[in-house]
Design an enzyme around this catalytic site. Sequence first.
Site, PDB file in Angstrom:
ATOM      1  CE1 TYR A 125      22.536-131.444   5.595  1.00  0.00           C
ATOM      2  CE2 TYR A 125      20.755-132.253   7.415  1.00  0.00           C
ATOM      3  CZ  TYR A 125      22.313-131.913   7.244  1.00  0.00           C
ATOM      4  OH  TYR A 125      22.923-131.813   8.224  1.00  0.00           O
ATOM      5  CE  LYS A 154      22.745-127.725   6.807  1.00  0.00           C
ATOM      6  NZ  LYS A 154      22.494-128.355   8.246  1.00  0.00           N
ATOM      7  CB  ILE A 196      21.925-124.189   7.947  1.00  0.00           C
ATOM      8  CG1 ILE A 196      20.696-123.594   7.091  1.00  0.00           C
ATOM      9  CG2 ILE A 196      21.197-125.005   9.223  1.00  0.00           C
ATOM     10  CD1 ILE A 196      19.701-124.606   6.546  1.00  0.00           C
TER      11      ILE A 196
END
Length: 288
Positions: A125, A154, A196
């Site tokens: 992330y 992400k 997301i």
Amino acid sequence: MATPFTADHRLDEARVGELIEGYIAAGVHGISVAGSQGEFFALDADEHIRLIELSVRAIDGRVPLYAGTGGTTTRQAIALTRAAEVLGADLALVITPYFVQPTQDELVAHYTAVARATKLPVMLYNNPPRTAVNVLPATLARCMRECENIVGVKDSAGDLTQSIEYLLDAPRPALLFSGRDTIALAMMFHGAQGTISPAANVFPELMVQLYDALRAGRHEEARRISDVFAPLRAAWAWGSFPVVIKEAMRLAGRDAGPTRPPIAALSPAVREKLAAVVERIGAARVLA
């Protein structure tokens, strides 16, 4: 998903399940908890683990659960990741260590240590605006070469060129998810599998419509919906992170309670401005 708190800032356990039910009913393809919007930084270890436990129970296998399990140290990240695995999460979403600003070599060592400590798929992330740490595409590639269960990233950096390079440099097909609503559509055009999405906390149906339109080849419709979200992203500057999304959720009927101090509620004047944005997007959702 934003983490719901009670008026006195305790974890609102009942509301976790209620929010998840609403999002699944809206058609989302997965739930991500204990991320940045989920105020993971404000949770103690017991609350963090309890949030994952409640989420697994509420989802009950209907969609995947991506559990945020990052920490400032490798030891913390391993402990949270192992707990998420035991509880039944589907993927560990591991933010870069923050405050300490590790080098790229240190990031490789960190992520491979976490990945080797679990059987879960691990997604890096990257959120340099919040952490002051940037994962380079070559670093993701190195991590994926060393550990088969490191599956992608992400990316909330907001740099489309870098996002594309993650996919181009990866040694095998990689997962790429957007964390920036304003470029989510562009990232998906260039190969990202999804987003997301912070804004999906407020308008999940609309984000699902954007995704479905893109996958069906209705590109003009997808672009129009993406543009509808832009004022909400711009409104983030009206308050300290992450209060604007939480206040927008309340205005849209998906109340997740307050943010934890020191982050304070918006002023009445700013809340009124935000209400106008939420109302406009809500109207556009009906038209979509």
